[in-house]
Write a protein that holds these residues in place. Structure first.
Motif, PDB file in Angstrom:
ATOM      1  N   TRP A 535      -4.680  -1.129  -0.185  1.00  0.00           N
ATOM      2  CA  TRP A 535      -5.161  -0.349   0.957  1.00  0.00           C
ATOM      3  C   TRP A 535      -4.165  -0.304   2.108  1.00  0.00           C
ATOM      4  N   TRP A 536      -3.041  -0.989   1.982  1.00  0.00           N
ATOM      5  CA  TRP A 536      -1.976  -0.875   2.977  1.00  0.00           C
ATOM      6  C   TRP A 536      -0.981   0.232   2.622  1.00  0.00           C
ATOM      7  N   GLU A 537      -1.310   1.037   1.637  1.00  0.00           N
ATOM      8  CA  GLU A 537      -0.363   2.035   1.143  1.00  0.00           C
ATOM      9  C   GLU A 537       0.146   2.947   2.246  1.00  0.00           C
ATOM     10  N   ALA A 538      -0.741   3.334   3.180  1.00  0.00           N
ATOM     11  CA  ALA A 538      -0.339   4.252   4.240  1.00  0.00           C
ATOM     12  C   ALA A 538       0.712   3.643   5.162  1.00  0.00           C
ATOM     13  N   TYR A 539       0.822   2.322   5.173  1.00  0.00           N
ATOM     14  CA  TYR A 539       1.756   1.666   6.082  1.00  0.00           C
ATOM     15  C   TYR A 539       2.910   0.985   5.345  1.00  0.00           C
ATOM     16  N   ARG A 540       3.012   1.246   4.030  1.00  0.00           N
ATOM     17  CA  ARG A 540       4.085   0.613   3.257  1.00  0.00           C
ATOM     18  C   ARG A 540       5.457   0.975   3.831  1.00  0.00           C
ATOM     19  N   LYS A 541       5.637   2.249   4.166  1.00  0.00           N
ATOM     20  CA  LYS A 541       6.929   2.700   4.682  1.00  0.00           C
ATOM     21  C   LYS A 541       7.286   1.977   5.980  1.00  0.00           C
ATOM     22  N   ALA A 542       6.293   1.796   6.845  1.00  0.00           N
ATOM     23  CA  ALA A 542       6.540   1.104   8.109  1.00  0.00           C
ATOM     24  C   ALA A 542       6.910  -0.358   7.871  1.00  0.00           C
ATOM     25  N   LEU A 543       6.236  -1.004   6.933  1.00  0.00           N
ATOM     26  CA  LEU A 543       6.561  -2.395   6.605  1.00  0.00           C
ATOM     27  C   LEU A 543       7.984  -2.511   6.071  1.00  0.00           C
TER      28      LEU A 543
END
Length: 636
Positions: A535-543
């Motif tokens: 569920w963190w997929e939307a923020y993977r790029k930011a991480l």
């Protein structure tokens, strides 16, 4: 793997408050005069009640809260006139309140299992029956809000695909649901307008850049309208829609160092500055009629809340209150009553209610343990120091009552979570317990922390374990210059990212700190980034932009991961972990403990089988805090 469910050295039965009226003593054996000062046990500090939630019932007679009075967060109703509390649930996992239904006494709340962060949304019916509105073993859900006519409410859920949060509309009477937005573009739905017409959505492009979009749900052919109208990298987030759908209010750092709030007129596409401060505008929302506006500004590690009457355009003035910061403001449906919390370094959250315009405010709770004299607790100060490269770094400093040039005390550098978190002022039982027992605490906001501008925030991008760690080392040097700190007895402690920094400090700067307490900290960045929850997929790029992509930056991530350098750790280490932690897996702590023990270094390991990334059960918080103290007494 190493599995322990308790610390053998901790005997909770021995916990008791002690009084120091004539002298104080530490483990080094020295004593110094301290007048009328009490020390208290971990059990006493956590006898304090934690309380959250401030939503009024439809008739304005009760306020819905969640309290851990029973040891677990459960729902209570607080009578507005008397302050009497009625317990509504008796759960084994913590329950957090959402709100009442607009026209009856049904209640919405949220709960996970054992700290696994798979939050579900539940309804408690008027007959006390509880229904899970978002069932499913791997489902994660989040309540968004009610429609203006109260006929429906909205919930985000990943039931279709664990990676993506879709938007569902629930009938307020039958609880039947329908999919209204299929999130196949991997966006983050932030807000739904009360007329059911518009969605505000975010597309995260990285940790420096996010795009804000508007979608008209009434038009099946509607395209996303981009609101983020700048050509350079900037972050955007939705704050609120006006009740008539004329405006979308949003936050952005596109026009300076700090988050400002702007207003977008939907019909014309015009952007107008709305709230501009010299610090981040942390939040903005409106009362149901749009009469009152509530803003919170993150001012030098404290949240300053202002409530404005938009009919007069004047900030409302509350009657005289005890010292502290106002938090979580809510209005009753008729807007004649306002609920809020008051919090300070020496006082935990207490719930108040104000009859708007009157001369008095009623305190509904008294949450500090009645065994604790608040005069024996410590107010923090904001301290600043120059780091290795001349950068000014702030932090929240707590000086024990007994500390003086004649009575030098040991100290702990405390590192917040994140990355990108911030240490704030306000009550912390964990901090106050250690300070009360004679340990100075310096909660450092090293480079990469929020609240001090976007330049400061991004200074540690892909430099974790390097420049940010040097800030921590130099914070120690700052403490060593204070005449009330024992320069030879300084340790480090932190949770999550702060736990990582603790392990990194012991591995990469092994001679700097006497001890380390790592609370569910990352030890192997490659594994952590490869195993982030779906569920963190939307923020993977930011991480990945902040920390690195394990497929590309694996060599660097191994270089900064303490597990691969555990042979360097020579100072006593404590590790605390929740077995159900979905962010920092238990294996992270298991392997670090095993590796450091092979160095013949003292290691104490606390594993809570019924917790996740943070401790929600009071008995576990007591055990952990007493364990910190016992470890520090032994090794610092």
């Amino acid at each position: 793997m190493i599995k322990q469910t308790a610390i053998t050295c901790v005997l909770l039965a021995t916990l008791s408050a002690c009084t120091q009226t004539n002298q104080s003593a530490n483990e080094s054996g020295y004593t110094q005069p301290v007048a009328n000062f009490n020390t208290y046990s971990a059990e006493t500090f956590y006898n304090t009640t934690s309380i959250v939630g401030s939503a009024f019932s439809p008739d304005g007679k009760r306020i819905l809260v969640s309290s851990d009075k029973s040891g677990i967060f459960n729902l209570y109703e607080v009578d507005v006139k008397t302050g009497d509390k009625v317990q509504l649930t008796d759960a084994s996992d913590s329950i957090y309140p959402l709100r009442y239904f607009p026209n009856d006494n049904r209640i919405l709340f949220t709960q996970d299992k054992g700290g696994n962060e798979l939050m579900h949304v539940f309804v408690r019916h008027e007959n006390a029956k509880v229904q899970d509105l978002t069932p499913g073993e791997n489902v994660r859900a989040r309540f968004i809000g009610f429609s203006k006519d109260a006929s429906a409410f909205y919930i985000l859920s990943n039931q279709r695909d664990q990676r993506f949060m879709d938007l569902y509309r629930y009938d307020a009477k039958t609880h039947a649901s329908e999919l209204v937005y299929k999130n196949d573009k991997n966006l983050n739905v932030q807000s739904v307008s009360e007329t059911d017409r518009y969605l505000a959505l975010i597309n995260s492009q990285g940790n420096k850049d996010s795009d804000l979009f508007l979608l008209d749900l009434t038009d099946p052919k509607a395209q996303l309208i981009e609101i983020s109208n700048v050509s350079h990298e900037a972050n955007f987030s939705a704050s609120a829609f006006s009740k008539d759908d004329k405006y979308l209010y949003y936050g952005t750092d596109a026009h300076g160092e700090f988050y400002q709030n702007w207003r977008y007129e939907i019909a014309t596409g015009q952007h107008t500055p709305y709230i501009e401060k010299d610090w981040d505008v942390r939040f903005l929302y409106f009362s149901d009629s749009d009469r009152y506006r509530v803003i919170g500004v993150n001012e030098d590690s404290s949240i300053k809340v202002t409530v404005t009457d938009l009919r007069t355009n004047q900030d409302i003035q509350l009657p005289k209150l005890p010292a502290g910061s106002i938090k979580r403001v809510d209005f009753s449906d008729d807007e004649k009553q306002m609920s809020f919390y008051l919090n300070s370094d020496t006082s935990p959250n207490n719930l108040y209610v104000w009859q708007v315009g009157s001369d008095s405010v009623k305190q509904l709770t008294s949450t500090l343990s009645d065994k604790i004299n608040p005069d024996h607790l410590v107010e923090s100060t904001i301290a600043r120091f120059k780091s290795f490269d001349g950068l000014e770094v702030p932090g929240v400093l707590y000086k024990p009552k007994l500390a003086s040039s004649a009575t030098k005390v040991p100290a702990l550098i405390y590192v917040h979570g994140g990355p990108g978190g911030q240490s704030m002022t306000g009550y912390s039982a964990r901090v106050q317990h250690l300070v009360n027992q004679g340990y100075a605490i310096f909660a450092v906001n090293n480079r990469g922390s929020s609240g001090y501008g976007k330049t400061f925030y991004h200074l540690d991008d892909k430099r974790h374990g390097e420049d940010d760690l040097q800030d921590i080392v130099w914070s120690k040097k700052y403490l060593q210059e204070l005449d009330w700190i024992d320069p030879d007895r300084i340790g480090i402690m932190g949770g999550s990212y702060g736990g990582y920094m603790t392990a990194a400090a012991l591995a990469f700067e092994p001679d700097e700190f006497k001890v380390g307490i790592n609370v569910f900290g990352v030890t192997n960045w490659v594994r952590t980034l490869e195993s982030i929850p779906p569920w963190w997929e939307a923020y993977r790029k930011a991480l990945y932009e902040e920390l690195g992509d394990p497929a590309v930056d694996g060599e660097r991530l191994r270089r900064i991961s303490p597990l691969f350098h555990a042979k360097n750790i020579t100072k006593p280490l404590m590790v605390v972990q929740g077995a159900n932690d979905p962010r920092v897996l238990q294996v992270e702590s298991d392997e670090l403990v095993e590796a450091v023990r092979s160095n013949n270094v003292p290691v104490e390991y606390v594993l809570f089988e019924d917790e996740g990334h943070g401790f929600t059960k009071k008995e576990n918080r007591v055990e952990a805090s007493q364990a910190y103290l016992d470890f520090l007494r032994k090794h610092l």
